[in-house]
Design a protein around this motif. Structure first.
Motif: not given
Length: 1010
Positions: A929-942
C-alpha cells in the motif's frame, strides 16, 4: 476468586434480585428552593406530576441546603409544585423531560398562605448544569418529522459526533438498505465494537460481534425517545462507546395509537449513472426495485392508573437490483450466460410484533414488561455482483426478546430498581425452501473470469448453495440491579449488571461437499469439504459492579464513580465425526475455560454552573473502559476453528491425450480421497485435511488476571450555553488514548529472519509518493532455525513485549439546538484526527506491517507513524411548520468524508530481485500500500433528504400527516467504495467504484395519530 464471589453474592442479596433498573438513562429534576431574600428553604415539599407517570406524581423534600432531587423520570411533560407552611404554593408547568438529562427547576417562594398558588412561566431548561455526560436526544418529534430510513442505527447516526460504520451497505437512501446487520456506531475515535444498545436501560446485545448490539430491527413507532450518549459515561455504563438507550412508548390513561405506511418503487427513482461514473468504468449502479413499510401502534389503559399497554405491529420489505448481475439463462448449463431480461436483486423482509405493559403494583412500586416477536428473512443472503442468485442461501432470524423491570420508591430518598431479559438471536442460513438447490445445477462452480469466445467473462460463482456457517440456538440473558440513595446534594448509586449467553454454531455444506473452480469455463481446481458440524461457545458471565455519586456543592456538581468488571468465556466439549470426504475422521476435544478477566475502570465527571442561573455549564470528564467483547476470544481458539474443513487440488484437463474421453470433460478424473497427486489432479493443497491445522494461539498472560484487556481512556472538556430561552450551543474537546495493544507473533521466526529492501512507487501524479522508494520486508527462504520460511506458530501477545505502541484521537464537536415556536433545528460539525505509531514494535516484529490473509497487504516502514487527515463531518436536521395550510417542511443533511484512498501496488518477485538481492520467498508477488493510510480521501458524500407534509387535523389529538419525501434529493453520485488494487497500465482498474450511493428516490407516506 472465592472472596470475589462472596462479595458479589452479598451485593446480589442487598439488591434483592439480579436484574436491571430501567432508571438508567431516564431523567432527573433537581433544584433549590429559596425565599424572597435568597435564603435557602429546607423542608419544602416538592411534587413532580406528569401523565407519563402511572403513579401520577412523585415527591421529595428539600434538605438543609434547600436542595432536592427526583430521579428516574420517563420522558414526558411535567409540572413541579413547591409547598411549605407560611409560604404561597409555587408551581412550574410545562417542563419537557428528556432521558439522561437533569432539568434544573428552582423556586423563589413568597410569604403567604399555602392555598395561594403562584404560577411561574418559564421555558424548559436546555442546559444540563449537573451532569458531565454528553448525550443527544432523538425525540419522538424528530422520529416523526425527519426523513430517515427509521432504524435505530439511522436515527442515532443523525446525531453530531456519531459515526455509522459497516461499509457502503450501511449508507441508506430512503430505507433502501433495510437494516444492514454490519451497522455499528462509534464516536470520537472509539471502537465500533464498544457500542451498547439498550431497551429501557437494559443491554440487549447478542452473541455475535462484540455482544453489545441487538440483531432485532425495531419499529419506529415503538420509540418514545432514543437517548444517545457519546461521552462522560458514569460507572453504570457497560462500556465507553456509543450507548443508545431506547425508551419505548407507554399506554397511558387514554387510548391512542398511530398508523404509518410508506413506500416507493424503481419507477420513482432517478438514474445517477453520471458521465463521471461512466468515465470510471461503470455501466450500471445499484437501484431500487421496491420498498414499503406498514406499521401500526395502539395503547391505553387496561385498568386506569393501574395497568397500561402499548403494542406495535409491522411488516416491511425492501428490494434492490444488483448492478451487473442477472439470473442465468439456464441454471443447469455448465457455461453460464445471463438472462438480460431478469436482473438479480437483494430482497429483505420483516414482520415484527411488540407489547409493553406498565403496572402500578402500589403507588410507589412499578413493573414494566416488554415482549418482541420478530421474523426477519433475506432470501438471497450476501448476494453480490460476483454471486449468481441460485448460488446463495436464505438467512432467517426468528428473533425473540422478553424483558421485565421493576422500580420501587421505598422512601423519598431510597430507590430500588431491578429487571432481567432473555433474547433468542438464533439464525439459519440454508437453501431456499421450496426451491431445488441451485435450480437443478449439478455442481457449484467458481468461475475466475477471462475471455470466452471473444467475450469478457467477469468472475462469478454459480450453481448450488455450498458451505454455510450459522448459529442455532443462540441465546443471551441480560440483567441489572441498582439501589439509589438520593438527597438534595447527593445521588449515590450502587449496582451491578450481568450478561450471559451462548452460541451454537453449525458448519454445513449443501453442494455435496464439493466445489469446482474454472477459468473460461475449463476446470482447473476442485475443493472438497469436511464441515465442522456443531460446536458451542459460552459467555459464562460478563459482570459489572459499580459505585457512583453525584455530589452538588453550590454551583459545582462532581460525579465520581468506579466500575469493577469480571468476564469468563469457555468452550464446550466438541466432537467431529466422519463426512463424505473425510470418512475416517473421529475427533473429540474436552471443554475448556478460556478467559477470566478482571478490570477496575474509574470514571469521573464535573460540571459547573458558571453564572448560577442554569444557563451556562462548563464540563469535563474522564472515563476508562476496556475493549468490549462477548465470546470473541474463546471462539477464535475453539478446536472446531482448528479443523482442516476443506482442501483444494489443481486439475489439469489437458493431462490425457486428444481423443481420450477424460480430456476436457470438466470432471476431476482422479481419486479425490488420495492426498497425493494422481490422475489429472495435483496433491492436496492443505495437508492434514480432516484433522487439525495450526491456528493462532493466545499467550496465557492475555487470558487471565487484572488489567490485561485492551483499554482506552476518554477525556472531554467543553461548555454548553443557553443563548436564548429556546436556543443553545456548545463546544467540546475530546481526547482518547488507547493502550493494552495485542499483536500476533509467529514465534517460529525472529526479526533477524526478515530482510529489509525498497520498492519504487510507480510514476503517477495521483500517487503522493510517486517515484519514491519505500521500505518493506521479506522473510528469508530459510530461517535461522533451519526451518522453511513458511513455518508458522502464531501467538497473540502484548505489543509492549516488543516496544511502545500508541494510538490517540483528538477532536472537537460544535453543536447547536434551536427550539423555536415553528422551527426546530439541531446539528453541528465534528473535527477529529487519529495518531497511531507502532514503529518500535515493527522493528522487532516486522510481520505486523503485513495484514492477515487473504489480503497480505504490506505497509511500508515509513508509514509506521500515521496521522490521519482532519475530515469534518457536518450534520443538520430541522423542521419548519409553515404558518398557513398546515404544511410542514423538514430535512436531513449530512456531509461525510469519502472513502480513504489506498493503492495496493503489486510487485512480482522479478520486480524486487535487484533491490532484495533475490526473489521473494516462495516466489509470490508482494502487494504494497503506497498510500499513508487515511490521509487522503475520495469525494465527499453530500446527502440531503427532504420531506413535505400536509397535516389534516380531524379533531383534538387526531391528525393525519401526508408525506412526500425526496431522498438523496441532489441525486448525488458519491462513490462509497472503490477498487484499491493498482496493477497494469496506469493502475488498471484502480479507483474504479465498487459501491455508489443509490440515486434520488421519491417516496410517499401517510401517518395517522389518533
Amino acid at each position: 476468586m472465592r472472596q470475589v464471589r462472596g462479595a458479589l453474592f452479598l451485593i446480589f442479596l442487598l439488591l434483592t434480585v439480579s436484574a436491571l433498573g430501567h432508571a438508567q438513562g431516564l431523567g432527573t429534576i433537581s433544584g433549590v428552593a429559596k425565599d424572597a431574600s435568597g435564603a435557602v428553604l429546607p423542608g419544602v415539599t416538592v411534587e413532580v406530576a406528569s401523565p407519563a407517570l402511572i403513579e401520577k406524581s412523585r415527591m421529595a423534600v428539600t434538605n438543609e441546603s434547600g436542595q432536592y432531587t427526583i430521579v428516574s423520570l420517563p420522558p414526558g411533560v411535567y409540572s413541579v409544585t413547591f409547598t411549605l407552611p407560611g409560604f404561597s404554593t409555587t408551581r412550574r408547568e410545562g417542563i419537557e423531560m428528556l432521558a439522561n438529562f437533569t432539568a434544573q427547576v428552582n423556586a423563589d417562594m413568597k410569604v403567604g398562605g399555602v392555598t395561594e398558588t403562584v404560577e411561574v412561566t418559564a421555558e424548559t431548561p436546555l442546559v444540563d448544569v449537573q451532569s458531565a455526560a454528553v448525550a443527544r436526544a432523538v425525540t419522538k418529534d424528530i422520529i416523526k418529522d425527519i426523513p430517515t430510513g427509521g432504524t435505530m442505527y439511522q436515527l442515532a447516526a443523525m446525531m453530531v459526533g456519531v459515526t455509522i460504520g459497516g461499509g457502503a451497505a450501511v449508507v441508506d437512501v430512503g430505507g433502501a438498505s433495510g437494516s444492514p446487520v454490519q451497522s455499528q456506531l462509534s464516536a470520537h475515535g472509539g471502537a465500533a465494537g464498544d457500542e451498547v444498545q439498550m431497551i429501557d436501560g437494559l443491554k440487549v446485545g447478542n452473541m455475535m460481534s462484540n455482544s453489545g448490539r441487538t440483531n432485532q430491527t425495531l419499529s419506529p413507532l415503538l420509540f418514545e425517545e432514543i437517548d444517545v450518549q457519546i461521552s462522560g459515561h458514569a460507572g453504570d455504563a457497560p462500556s465507553i462507546g456509543v450507548q443508545s438507550n431506547l425508551i419505548p412508548r407507554t399506554g397511558g390513561n387514554s387510548f391512542h395509537g398511530t398508523f404509518l405506511v410508506n413506500g416507493s418503487s424503481g419507477r420513482l427513482q432517478s438514474d445517477n449513472l453520471t458521465s463521471k461514473l461512466k468515465a470510471l468504468g461503470l455501466t450500471d449502479t445499484t437501484r431500487l426495485k421496491n420498498v414499503y413499510d406498514v406499521n401500526g401502534g395502539f395503547g391505553g389503559p387496561i385498568a386506569k392508573d393501574r395497568l397500561w399497554f402499548f403494542s406495535t405491529g409491522r411488516y416491511q420489505t425492501n428490494t434492490s437490483y444488483i448492478a451487473g448481475l442477472y439470473f442465468p439463462s439456464d441454471p443447469k448449463s455448465w457455461i453460464r450466460t445471463d438472462d438480460k431480461s431478469r436482473q438479480a436483486f437483494d430482497d429483505q423482509f420483516l414482520w415484527d410484533f411488540t407489547t409493553r405493559l406498565t403496572a402500578a403494583i402500589t403507588p410507589k412500586m412499578r413493573l414494566n414488561g416488554f415482549i418482541q416477536i420478530q421474523h426477519k428473512w433475506w432470501p438471497h443472503w450476501t448476494i453480490t455482483a460476483a454471486t449468481s442468485p441460485e448460488s446463495v442461501g436464505r438467512v432467517d432470524w426468528p428473533g425473540r426478546l422478553y424483558q421485565v423491570s421493576w422500580t420501587w420508591t421505598a422512601t423519598d430518598r431510597l430507590l430500588f430498581e431491578a429487571g432481567t431479559n432473555y433474547g433468542d438471536s438464533s439464525d439459519t442460513i440454508l437453501p431456499r425452501p421450496g426451491e431445488i438447490n441451485g435450480l437443478g445445477a449439478p455442481i457449484r462452480i467458481v468461475e475466475q473470469g477471462g475471455t470466452f469466445n471473444g467475450v469478457a467473462i467477469a468472475p462469478i460463482t454459480y450453481g448450488p448453495f455450498g458451505a454455510s456457517l450459522y448459529e442455532t440456538p443462540m441465546h443471551q440473558y441480560g440483567s441489572r440491579a441498582a439501589m439509589s440513595y438520593v438527597t438534595g446534594s447527593h445521588n449515590f448509586k450502587v449496582g451491578m449488571d450481568l450478561q450471559r449467553g451462548f452460541r451454537s454454531r453449525i458448519g454445513a455444506n449443501f453442494s455435496n461437499d464439493i466445489q469446482y473452480r474454472t477459468q473460461n469455463f475449463v476446470l482447473n481446481q476442485v475443493t472438497v469439504y469436511a464441515p465442522a458440524g456443531t460446536y458451542r461457545t459460552d459467555l459464562n458471565y460478563n459482570l459489572g459492579v459499580f459505585l457512583q455519586d453525584r455530589w452538588r456543592i453550590g454551583r459545582l456538581a462532581v460525579s465520581p464513580g468506579v466500575r469493577l468488571e469480571f468476564q469468563k468465556e469457555s468452550n464446550s466439549a466438541y466432537g467431529a465425526g466422519p463426512t463424505k470426504y473425510a470418512p475416517a475422521r473421529s475427533l473429540s476435544f474436552p471443554g475448556a475455560d478460556v478467559v477470566r478477566w478482571k478490570e477496575v475502570n474509574p470514571r469521573f465527571g464535573v460540571s459547573y454552573d458558571l453564572f448560577g442561573n442554569g444557563k451556562t455549564a462548563i464540563k469535563a470528564s474522564a472515563a476508562r473502559g476496556v475493549a468490549q467483547e462477548g465470546i470473541n476470544t474463546a471462539d477464535s481458539i475453539h478446536p472446531a476453528v482448528a479443523l482442516a474443513t476443506n482442501t483444494a487440488r489443481t486439475v489439469n484437463e489437458l493431462t490425457y491425450p486428444a481423443g481420450d474421453p477424460r480430456r476436457l470433460n470438466n470432471v476431476p478424473d482422479c481419486d479425490l480421497f488420495n492426498p497425493l497427486a494422481n490422475g489429472e489432479c495435483g496433491p492436496w493443497l492443505t495437508s492434514g485435511f480432516g484433522g487439525t491445522i495450526p491456528i493462532t494461539l493466545q499467550d496465557p498472560r492475555t487470558l487471565s488476571g487484572w488489567g490485561v484487556r485492551p483499554w482506552n481512556w476518554e477525556f472531554s472538556t467543553g461548555f454548553q450555553h443557553e443563548l436564548t430561552p429556546r436556543i443553545s450551543a456548545g463546544m467540546t474537546y475530546y481526547r482518547r488514548i488507547n493502550g493494552g495493544f495485542l499483536v500476533t507473533d509467529n514465534i517460529a521466526n525472529t526479526a533477524d529472519d526478515f530482510k529489509q529492501f525498497t520498492v519504487t512507487v510507480p510514476t503517477d501524479s495521483r500517487l503522493p509518493a510517486s517515484g519514491q522508494k519505500l521500505t518493506v520486508f521479506d522473510i528469508n527462504p530459510t530461517l535461522a532455525s533451519g526451518q522453511p520460511f513458511s513455518a508458522t506458530t502464531n501467538v497473540t501477545k502484548f505489543a509492549s513485549d516488543y516496544g511502545h505502541q500508541y494510538r490517540h484521537w483528538n477532536g472537537v464537536d460544535v453543536s447547536s439546538n434551536f427550539r423555536l415556536q415553528r422551527i426546530t433545528v439541531q446539528g453541528g460539525v465534528t473535527f477529529g484526527k487519529t495518531m497511531s505509531d507502532n514503529c518500535e514494535v515493527a522493528r522487532r516484529l516486522p510481520e505486523v506491517l503485513t495484514s492477515a490473509a487473504p489480503a497480505l497487504l504490506s505497509t511500508p516502514l515509513e508509514f509506521c507513524h500515521n496521522e490521519t487527515g482532519w475530515q469534518p463531518q457536518f450534520k443538520m436536521i430541522g423542521s419548519y411548520d409553515l404558518p398557513w395550510q398546515d404544511l410542514r417542511f423538514s430535512s436531513n443533511f449530512q456531509s461525510l468524508p469519502g472513502p480513504a484512498l489506498q493503492a495496493g501496488v503489486i510487485y512480482s518477485s522479478a520486480d524486487v530481485t535487484s533491490s532484495l538481492g533475490r526473489g521473494t520467498s516462495g516466489g509470490a508477488s508482494k502487494t504494497v500500500n503506497v498510500f499513508d493510510a487515511n490521509t487522503l480521501f475520495g469525494d465527499r458524500l453530500y446527502q440531503l433528504d427532504l420531506r413535505f407534509s400536509k397535516i389534516f387535523r380531524l379533531n383534538e389529538g387526531n391528525t393525519i400527516d401526508a408525506n412526500f419525501d425526496i431522498y438523496n434529493s441532489l441525486n448525488s453520485d458519491a462513490v462509497l467504495s472503490e477498487t484499491t488494487t493498482y496493477a497494469g497500465v496506469n493502475g488498471g482498474a484502480w479507483r474504479r467504484p465498487t459501491g455508489v450511493i443509490q440515486g434520488r428516490i421519491f417516496k410517499f407516506g401517510l401517518r395517522w395519530d389518533f
